[in-house]
Design an enzyme around this catalytic site. Sequence first.
Site: not given
Ligand code: MLT
Length: 211
Positions: A155, A186, A105
């Site tokens: 996701d 996700h 992520s």
């Molecule tokens: C981010 O902020 O890098 C993406 O939205 C994924 C997350 O960390 O939630």
Amino acid sequence: MTDLSHIHRFVPGNRHEAAPLLLLHGTGGDESDLLPLGQSVSPGASLLSPRGQVLEHGMPRFFRRLAEGVFDEDDVRRRANALADFVNDARKRYDLPAPIALGYSNGANIAAAVLQLRPETLAGAILLRAMVPLSDAPTVDLAGKPILIVSGQSDPIIPASNSQQLAVRLAKAGADVQHRTLPIGHQLSQADLTVSQEWLRGIELTKDAAA
Ligand code: MLT
């Protein structure tokens, strides 16, 4: 460990032919989060695991965002460069070759930014639930760099077109990109582990065959 720029954990490996893994946690994680995943994906590999230096309501991240999926791109650039400097310093400290990033992520997104800004930092990358981190990344040479992107079909944070765009950009820069989409969201699942292990094994076999 705090005397390098990032708070981090380093777990030395005992399988020296295995590339070290640079573990990059998601929003709200820390330097301990991905150690079990790293150990499972590449048993015996050295693990270098920094903590993101940005706090969002107390949750560590690797760069600032303006909203979910909307990034402060100046901060992405600054933090990706700082992370690349940390990796270089840590490599000297722990005597390591260039690592393969294993990011989830937000951690996958900073890894994608490092690939596009400081490509020599990483030997390759496993990007779990990654999206495009920079709308106008510089042209970069990623020739032959192995990259696995693992997306979730349902996701809610990352549209399929966005992760697809990231795959296309990295491939256009010459990277050897594999993009897998799993029938999940996700969150990480056992399938992420299996797919990552198999991909890494494939990379090691290719390296052995070339040696
Ligand atoms: C981010 O902020 O890098 C993406 O939205 C994924 C997350 O960390 O939630």
